[in-house]
Each structure stands twice: as C-alpha cells, then as structure tokens.
Design a protein around this motif. Sequence first.
Motif, PDB file in Angstrom:
ATOM      1  N   GLY A 199       0.787  -1.223   0.000  1.00 53.76           N
ATOM      2  CA  GLY A 199       0.000   0.000   0.000  1.00 53.76           C
ATOM      3  C   GLY A 199       0.817   1.269   0.000  1.00 53.76           C
ATOM      4  O   GLY A 199       0.270   2.367  -0.078  1.00 53.76           O
ATOM      5  N   GLY A 200       2.137   1.162   0.076  1.00 53.48           N
ATOM      6  CA  GLY A 200       2.992   2.329   0.194  1.00 53.48           C
ATOM      7  C   GLY A 200       3.000   3.221  -1.036  1.00 53.48           C
ATOM      8  O   GLY A 200       2.762   2.768  -2.164  1.00 53.48           O
ATOM      9  N   SER A 201       3.286   4.500  -0.805  1.00 53.84           N
ATOM     10  CA  SER A 201       3.359   5.485  -1.890  1.00 53.84           C
ATOM     11  C   SER A 201       4.778   6.021  -2.007  1.00 53.84           C
ATOM     12  O   SER A 201       5.525   6.073  -1.027  1.00 53.84           O
ATOM     13  CB  SER A 201       2.375   6.633  -1.636  1.00 53.84           C
ATOM     14  OG  SER A 201       2.608   7.238  -0.371  1.00 53.84           O
ATOM     15  N   SER A 202       5.136   6.459  -3.229  1.00 59.19           N
ATOM     16  CA  SER A 202       6.490   6.962  -3.467  1.00 59.19           C
ATOM     17  C   SER A 202       6.479   7.938  -4.627  1.00 59.19           C
ATOM     18  O   SER A 202       5.505   8.042  -5.380  1.00 59.19           O
ATOM     19  CB  SER A 202       7.446   5.799  -3.762  1.00 59.19           C
ATOM     20  OG  SER A 202       7.031   5.105  -4.927  1.00 59.19           O
ATOM     21  N   GLY A 203       7.579   8.675  -4.766  1.00 58.63           N
ATOM     22  CA  GLY A 203       7.706   9.612  -5.872  1.00 58.63           C
ATOM     23  C   GLY A 203       6.827  10.830  -5.699  1.00 58.63           C
ATOM     24  O   GLY A 203       6.347  11.139  -4.603  1.00 58.63           O
ATOM     25  N   ASP A 204       6.608  11.548  -6.797  1.00 52.36           N
ATOM     26  CA  ASP A 204       5.809  12.773  -6.732  1.00 52.36           C
ATOM     27  C   ASP A 204       5.051  12.971  -8.032  1.00 52.36           C
ATOM     28  O   ASP A 204       5.462  12.504  -9.097  1.00 52.36           O
ATOM     29  CB  ASP A 204       6.688  13.985  -6.432  1.00 52.36           C
ATOM     30  CG  ASP A 204       7.787  14.186  -7.470  1.00 52.36           C
ATOM     31  OD1 ASP A 204       7.493  14.732  -8.551  1.00 52.36           O
ATOM     32  OD2 ASP A 204       8.942  13.799  -7.202  1.00 52.36           O
ATOM     33  N   ASN A 205       3.936  13.686  -7.925  1.00 48.29           N
ATOM     34  CA  ASN A 205       3.109  14.052  -9.073  1.00 48.29           C
ATOM     35  C   ASN A 205       2.819  15.544  -9.023  1.00 48.29           C
ATOM     36  O   ASN A 205       2.272  16.037  -8.032  1.00 48.29           O
ATOM     37  CB  ASN A 205       1.785  13.275  -9.073  1.00 48.29           C
ATOM     38  CG  ASN A 205       1.970  11.818  -9.417  1.00 48.29           C
ATOM     39  OD1 ASN A 205       2.883  11.454 -10.155  1.00 48.29           O
ATOM     40  ND2 ASN A 205       1.107  10.964  -8.890  1.00 48.29           N
ATOM     41  N   GLY A 206       3.213  16.261 -10.092  1.00 45.83           N
ATOM     42  CA  GLY A 206       2.959  17.690 -10.174  1.00 45.83           C
ATOM     43  C   GLY A 206       2.048  18.024 -11.336  1.00 45.83           C
ATOM     44  O   GLY A 206       1.411  17.152 -11.935  1.00 45.83           O
ATOM     45  N   LEU A 207       1.991  19.303 -11.667  1.00 47.04           N
ATOM     46  CA  LEU A 207       1.131  19.753 -12.751  1.00 47.04           C
ATOM     47  C   LEU A 207       1.515  19.130 -14.082  1.00 47.04           C
ATOM     48  O   LEU A 207       0.669  18.898 -14.950  1.00 47.04           O
ATOM     49  CB  LEU A 207       1.186  21.282 -12.863  1.00 47.04           C
ATOM     50  CG  LEU A 207       0.528  22.072 -11.736  1.00 47.04           C
ATOM     51  CD1 LEU A 207       0.769  23.560 -11.938  1.00 47.04           C
ATOM     52  CD2 LEU A 207      -0.967  21.770 -11.678  1.00 47.04           C
ATOM     53  N   LEU A 208       2.800  18.843 -14.256  1.00 49.52           N
ATOM     54  CA  LEU A 208       3.288  18.279 -15.513  1.00 49.52           C
ATOM     55  C   LEU A 208       3.512  16.772 -15.422  1.00 49.52           C
ATOM     56  O   LEU A 208       4.213  16.189 -16.239  1.00 49.52           O
ATOM     57  CB  LEU A 208       4.585  18.981 -15.921  1.00 49.52           C
ATOM     58  CG  LEU A 208       4.478  20.501 -16.117  1.00 49.52           C
ATOM     59  CD1 LEU A 208       5.839  21.090 -16.487  1.00 49.52           C
ATOM     60  CD2 LEU A 208       3.439  20.834 -17.189  1.00 49.52           C
ATOM     61  N   GLY A 209       2.895  16.157 -14.438  1.00 50.28           N
ATOM     62  CA  GLY A 209       3.062  14.721 -14.265  1.00 50.28           C
ATOM     63  C   GLY A 209       4.160  14.412 -13.271  1.00 50.28           C
ATOM     64  O   GLY A 209       4.567  15.253 -12.474  1.00 50.28           O
ATOM     65  N   GLY A 210       4.659  13.205 -13.308  1.00 48.85           N
ATOM     66  CA  GLY A 210       5.706  12.797 -12.393  1.00 48.85           C
ATOM     67  C   GLY A 210       5.790  11.288 -12.321  1.00 48.85           C
ATOM     68  O   GLY A 210       5.138  10.568 -13.079  1.00 48.85           O
ATOM     69  N   ASP A 211       6.613  10.810 -11.391  1.00 50.89           N
ATOM     70  CA  ASP A 211       6.831   9.375 -11.248  1.00 50.89           C
ATOM     71  C   ASP A 211       6.123   8.824 -10.030  1.00 50.89           C
ATOM     72  O   ASP A 211       6.467   7.760  -9.522  1.00 50.89           O
ATOM     73  CB  ASP A 211       8.329   9.088 -11.152  1.00 50.89           C
ATOM     74  CG  ASP A 211       8.981   9.751  -9.934  1.00 50.89           C
ATOM     75  OD1 ASP A 211       8.306  10.573  -9.267  1.00 50.89           O
ATOM     76  OD2 ASP A 211      10.153   9.453  -9.650  1.00 50.89           O
ATOM     77  N   GLY A 212       5.143   9.536  -9.534  1.00 47.92           N
ATOM     78  CA  GLY A 212       4.487   9.148  -8.304  1.00 47.92           C
ATOM     79  C   GLY A 212       3.729   7.832  -8.389  1.00 47.92           C
ATOM     80  O   GLY A 212       3.051   7.553  -9.376  1.00 47.92           O
ATOM     81  N   VAL A 213       3.880   7.034  -7.336  1.00 51.72           N
ATOM     82  CA  VAL A 213       3.119   5.792  -7.174  1.00 51.72           C
ATOM     83  C   VAL A 213       2.253   5.962  -5.932  1.00 51.72           C
ATOM     84  O   VAL A 213       2.782   6.127  -4.824  1.00 51.72           O
ATOM     85  CB  VAL A 213       4.048   4.578  -7.015  1.00 51.72           C
ATOM     86  CG1 VAL A 213       3.238   3.309  -6.742  1.00 51.72           C
ATOM     87  CG2 VAL A 213       4.916   4.401  -8.247  1.00 51.72           C
ATOM     88  N   ARG A 214       0.947   5.939  -6.102  1.00 54.16           N
ATOM     89  CA  ARG A 214       0.039   6.230  -4.988  1.00 54.16           C
ATOM     90  C   ARG A 214      -0.149   5.052  -4.043  1.00 54.16           C
ATOM     91  O   ARG A 214      -0.447   5.246  -2.864  1.00 54.16           O
ATOM     92  CB  ARG A 214      -1.332   6.671  -5.520  1.00 54.16           C
ATOM     93  CG  ARG A 214      -1.321   8.076  -6.065  1.00 54.16           C
ATOM     94  CD  ARG A 214      -2.722   8.645  -6.211  1.00 54.16           C
ATOM     95  NE  ARG A 214      -2.650  10.094  -6.380  1.00 54.16           N
ATOM     96  CZ  ARG A 214      -2.640  10.961  -5.398  1.00 54.16           C
ATOM     97  NH1 ARG A 214      -2.700  10.534  -4.147  1.00 54.16           N
ATOM     98  NH2 ARG A 214      -2.562  12.248  -5.617  1.00 54.16           N
ATOM     99  N   GLY A 215       0.005   3.838  -4.527  1.00 55.10           N
ATOM    100  CA  GLY A 215      -0.287   2.707  -3.671  1.00 55.10           C
ATOM    101  C   GLY A 215      -1.740   2.766  -3.217  1.00 55.10           C
ATOM    102  O   GLY A 215      -2.649   2.977  -4.023  1.00 55.10           O
ATOM    103  N   LEU A 216      -1.967   2.642  -1.913  1.00 54.46           N
ATOM    104  CA  LEU A 216      -3.319   2.726  -1.355  1.00 54.46           C
ATOM    105  C   LEU A 216      -3.570   4.081  -0.708  1.00 54.46           C
ATOM    106  O   LEU A 216      -4.435   4.210   0.159  1.00 54.46           O
ATOM    107  CB  LEU A 216      -3.551   1.595  -0.354  1.00 54.46           C
ATOM    108  CG  LEU A 216      -3.671   0.203  -0.963  1.00 54.46           C
ATOM    109  CD1 LEU A 216      -3.788  -0.864   0.116  1.00 54.46           C
ATOM    110  CD2 LEU A 216      -4.840   0.117  -1.939  1.00 54.46           C
TER     111      LEU A 216
END
Length: 336
Positions: A102-119
């Motif tokens: 369920g863990g989250s990592s990375g980041d998501n901004g206005l132009l996208g990103g490498d974020g993984v939300r998990g749960l």
Amino acid sequence: MFLKVFLVLSVLIRGGWTNYKACQCRERPKYKEEHRTVYNLRPQDIGFVGAIGDSFTSGYASRSNNPLNYMTDYLGTSFSTGLEQDMSLIRLVQMCNPSVRGGSSGDNGLLGGDGVRGLNVGVTGAVSSEVGEQANNFATQVRQMPGWQNQWKLVTIYVGANDIFAECDPINGYQYGMNIRRALDMLSGLPKTYVVLVGLPDLTQYYQLAQDNFLCGLLIGFVSSRCSFTPQQQKDLVAQFNAQLQLISEEYRYMRKDFTVEYTPAVANAYQTVERDQFAFDCFHLVPQFYEQISTNIWNSLFQPRQSRTLGNYNGNVQPTCPSSYNQFLRTKKNS
C-alpha cells in the motif's frame, strides 16, 4: 531474508528505533490465525496500509522551497503511506511485517511525475464531503489485490482543514460527522480493517508565523482574508469536528471482531510550538521531517489505552513505541 535484514539495518542507520533488538514484533503468533480478531491485532498482522484525506495525506508541497516545485504531491513523504520516510506508518509496520503493501512513493505535479500512490487515495484540496468517494476508491483498489480477504488493513482518515479554510460557508460539526460516516460505511464492507480517525490540531496556531516571517505574513494574510471567520470561530469548528470523530468511534455499528474505528488526538498538539522550518514554502503545508513526528505520535497512540491517548509530543525527540510481549496489540474500545 535479505529484505528483512536490509529493512532493519536501514532504520538503525537512518535514526529509527535505537533498540530494535528489544522489539519482539515479529515473534511467532501465539494465536492461531483463525482466532485473530481486531482485539488481538498486532503490527505484524497488518498486510495493507492505506490513507484517505486531503493534501496533508498526499504530502502536498512537503519538499517545496520555491513556486516552481510547489504544486506537487510528494507522495513518498505521506505520514501514513510514505515509503521515503523513516517513520511513516507503513515504514513502522514494515519493521514487523516487511511484506506490507500500500505504500506510496515519488511525486506528481502539474506536468506529471513518477508518483506511485499505492493505497493512498487522498486528494489535495479535498473536503470532508469527498471522503466517501475516496473510501469507495480505496475499497475498490483493495479488492483487486491478491489475498485481500485474508489480510488486515490499517487505514487513516485525516480531513477537515479545507472545510474550514477553503469554504466561506463551512459545514457544521454534525454535517462533518455525516460525511465521515458515509466513508466508514463504505469501508465497513471490507473484512479485517482497523480505521484510524485522526483529529485535527488547532489550525489557528500557525498564524504565529505571520508575526515572525514577512513572506508567511503575506501568504497567511491572503488565506485568512478570503473569509471573515475569526480565529475563535475556526477553533470552535475544529472542536466540533474532533468531537464528532470521537463520537463516531464509539458507535456500536463500527464494532465488529473484524472491523473497528478508533479516534486519536495525537495531532492535537502539533502546532503548539510553531517554527518556520516545520512548514513548506507556503507556510501552511508541512515538511517531511515534521510529518515523521506526526506519524510517530499516531503510531504511539495506537498502543495507548483509548481513554488515555495523549495529544502528542512535538518537542523534537519523540520515539516510536516498540511493540513487546507486554504491549503487542493495537488498542481498541474492547481491549483497553
């Protein structure tokens, strides 16, 4: 085996539990798994960690230091699911169950990103009327994960600041409570779930920054001038919201052997002493180091009898509770 050793060493080296060897949180179960209930639930039994809420749940702006990197969800710093923190809730659970998901990592901004939300289904800017939809999204995602029926889930709900600051016609405590109940009704369809309702701190305390920092004075002045609420009115709303959370946690319909709702006031003292380095570029959202204090205090409260859960220790030296044979179960209304 290598993963377990790596996780232990990484926490020791990076300043985690200073006496990890004394922690017996991964000892063999004393109960057969068919006898495991929410009343004898231990951290090593948790298979999923999730989060519902607003920008404080999604880690919004936590690493920002200028306008260019401001409008970003730094998911890895979430106090609940952040995998880039030493002391997020999921990292603390990892010490007892390295396989937790369920863990989250990375980041998501206005132009996208490498974020993984998990749960982590928290949405920046969310108000309490939207957490029902988030709870539905969480339940849907969980049901798509292998083995979800047999895994215990730890879920945090932290919302309400935008109901006070972003709405010029805010809801009252009763309406807030009904919004939270709608989310819980969605979650109650999931077996083996421990829900933590995180109370709000006194949000007006951060106005102290306006007196000590010119930029913060401008930013806070802009936010506070949008609506004509006085600090006392804002304090009253926080008190109403927290009273509703505590009341909801005591309702019989959320008491089952495989489901519970617990209220924690562990964040109540978070802004008791306000320093500029606790806050991100906007003087409102928090930096990763302060999120770690919040998650550690929430974690500790889960091992405290519900009648005596503390308001949190934010003097900078709070240490996480080490589960032991004397205090190995997450506390509930029926085992406190």
